[in-house]
Design an enzyme around this catalytic site. Sequence first.
Site, PDB file in Angstrom:
ATOM      1  N   ASN A 170       0.862  -1.177   0.000  1.00 44.28           N
ATOM      2  CA  ASN A 170       0.000   0.000   0.000  1.00 44.28           C
ATOM      3  C   ASN A 170       0.901   1.231   0.000  1.00 44.28           C
ATOM      4  OD1 ASN A 170      -1.757   2.066   0.427  1.00 44.28           O
ATOM      5  ND2 ASN A 170      -2.623   1.257   2.335  1.00 44.28           N
ATOM      6  N   CYS A 173      -1.891   5.069   0.448  1.00 40.49           N
ATOM      7  CA  CYS A 173      -2.875   5.489   1.450  1.00 40.49           C
ATOM      8  C   CYS A 173      -2.870   7.020   1.564  1.00 40.49           C
ATOM      9  CB  CYS A 173      -2.569   4.874   2.810  1.00 40.49           C
ATOM     10  SG  CYS A 173      -3.792   5.382   4.046  1.00 40.49           S
ATOM     11  N   GLY A 287     -15.185   0.965  -7.125  1.00 43.31           N
ATOM     12  CA  GLY A 287     -16.601   1.094  -7.471  1.00 43.31           C
ATOM     13  C   GLY A 287     -17.268  -0.161  -8.003  1.00 43.31           C
TER      14      GLY A 287
HETATM   15  C1  FMN Z   1     -13.029   2.161   4.980  1.00 46.88           C
HETATM   16  C2  FMN Z   1     -11.934   1.912   3.983  1.00 46.88           C
HETATM   17  C3  FMN Z   1     -10.686   1.471   4.441  1.00 46.88           C
HETATM   18  C4  FMN Z   1      -9.657   1.226   3.531  1.00 46.88           C
HETATM   19  N1  FMN Z   1      -8.444   0.768   3.995  1.00 46.88           N
HETATM   20  C5  FMN Z   1      -7.470   0.461   3.101  1.00 46.88           C
HETATM   21  C6  FMN Z   1      -6.235  -0.123   3.546  1.00 46.88           C
HETATM   22  O1  FMN Z   1      -6.033  -0.366   4.749  1.00 46.88           O
HETATM   23  N2  FMN Z   1      -5.277  -0.414   2.607  1.00 46.88           N
HETATM   24  C7  FMN Z   1      -5.478  -0.159   1.257  1.00 46.88           C
HETATM   25  O2  FMN Z   1      -4.594  -0.446   0.445  1.00 46.88           O
HETATM   26  N3  FMN Z   1      -6.654   0.358   0.815  1.00 46.88           N
HETATM   27  C8  FMN Z   1      -7.636   0.674   1.689  1.00 46.88           C
HETATM   28  N4  FMN Z   1      -8.828   1.174   1.245  1.00 46.88           N
HETATM   29  C9  FMN Z   1      -9.029   1.368  -0.213  1.00 46.88           C
HETATM   30  C10 FMN Z   1      -9.751   0.165  -0.806  1.00 46.88           C
HETATM   31  O3  FMN Z   1      -9.013  -1.019  -0.655  1.00 46.88           O
HETATM   32  C11 FMN Z   1     -10.041   0.405  -2.316  1.00 46.88           C
HETATM   33  O4  FMN Z   1      -8.809   0.602  -2.982  1.00 46.88           O
HETATM   34  C12 FMN Z   1     -10.941   1.617  -2.553  1.00 46.88           C
HETATM   35  O5  FMN Z   1     -11.925   1.719  -1.550  1.00 46.88           O
HETATM   36  C13 FMN Z   1     -11.628   1.556  -3.921  1.00 46.88           C
HETATM   37  O6  FMN Z   1     -12.464   0.432  -4.039  1.00 46.88           O
HETATM   38  P1  FMN Z   1     -14.056   0.472  -3.767  1.00 46.88           P
HETATM   39  O7  FMN Z   1     -14.596   1.641  -4.554  1.00 46.88           O
HETATM   40  O8  FMN Z   1     -14.562  -0.853  -4.231  1.00 46.88           O
HETATM   41  O9  FMN Z   1     -14.232   0.669  -2.294  1.00 46.88           O
HETATM   42  C14 FMN Z   1      -9.872   1.431   2.134  1.00 46.88           C
HETATM   43  C15 FMN Z   1     -11.131   1.865   1.687  1.00 46.88           C
HETATM   44  C16 FMN Z   1     -12.155   2.095   2.593  1.00 46.88           C
HETATM   45  C17 FMN Z   1     -13.493   2.538   2.060  1.00 46.88           C
END
Ligand code: FMN
Length: 349
Positions: A170, A173, A287
């Site tokens: 990651n 972040c 998404g």
């Molecule tokens: C509440 C929350 C916590 C997240 N924590 C992490 C994390 O710890 N490490 C990481 O690489 N991405 C993290 N993400 C990003 C997600 O893994 C993902 O890349 C991002 O939400 C886009 O995908 P989505 O639209 O399906 O949620 C987090 C996202 C959310 C919403």
Amino acid sequence: MVKPQTSPDRVQGRKASSRGNPAALFPAAAAHPYTGDVPPDLGVDLAPGHKTGLQLRNPVMPASGTFSWGLEFAKHFDINALGAVVSKGITTAPRQGNPQPRVAETPAGMLNSIGLQNVGLGEVIKSLAPTWAKWDVPVIANIAADTVEEFGEMAARLDGTPGIAALELNISCPNVDQGGIEIGQSVEASARATRAAVRHTDLPVIVKLTPNVTDPVALALACEAEGAAAICAINTVLGLAIDTRRRRPVLPRARGGLSGPAIKPIALRIVYDVAKAARIPVIGCGGIRTGQDAIEFLMAGATAVQVGTATFANPRALLDVIEGIGGWLEGEGVASVRDIIGCALPPRD
Ligand SMILES: Cc1cc2nc3c(=O)[nH]c(=O)nc-3n(C[C@H](O)[C@H](O)[C@H](O)COP(=O)(O)O)c2cc1C
């Protein structure tokens, strides 16, 4: 253990001539023309050039941070039905995360500023990995570090840990002061972080990109050149919400990471561009809610997909996406999911 630097050719996931001809990339697909007698084959390999490979029974996994450690979900459905599990972000020391509120709802999405709350690497190795080792599904450890060198140290500690099948770096972040997006917005630092991890582990190293850059392809190619087994695109998009009553940003750190359907077209564009240029597999994320969404990412060049925010509204979203992909392939008479990967990409030169 320090390994010699990996050559990009060694991790090559796709031959230049295979664009638009998945059978050339996955010969097994051509050997099994669709008959309708058996369900479509959903299996994919996320690290085909890597010594251990990363074989998934289907191309669907949770996005880091939206599935906790997988233990809670494992009580509600068969965790082994997933293609893989991705842990929440792990840091060397335990973290409390950012002050509340940490999330804000937005049109077609949400902002989060969790700040990598987690139990720390030692506890993951001691208490969580032994449970993961009993599962019949690969678990990918998502790791976050303050410095490039720390990525190498974390990779070394995780190397050979039973229950961990791959690492996801990651470097993207948006919700921490050090490391995170700071590394992921620099081509040079992203390459050095990848190199540090790859040199210290035999596990496949996936690098997770931030969309908050002008040229994600340059980042992906730099990580590929340093031995990344695959690229995950994308982490959240930087955003902000205002609380008009308080006349302040909703989130204490002002900025947060936008996720959910609002970012799907951004994620698709980046997956398409990276898959067009890179030879290693791409994991699409951003998404995705339905099988139809996932099919779009696969056609844009993703070998697998991650489902994040959708899980908050529908805890069965991952299973629905798996079923949706299978149903789409069956309806279209396609024998293997591998037959559609990258089919929307232009032919390679
Ligand atoms: C509440 C929350 C916590 C997240 N924590 C992490 C994390 O710890 N490490 C990481 O690489 N991405 C993290 N993400 C990003 C997600 O893994 C993902 O890349 C991002 O939400 C886009 O995908 P989505 O639209 O399906 O949620 C987090 C996202 C959310 C919403």
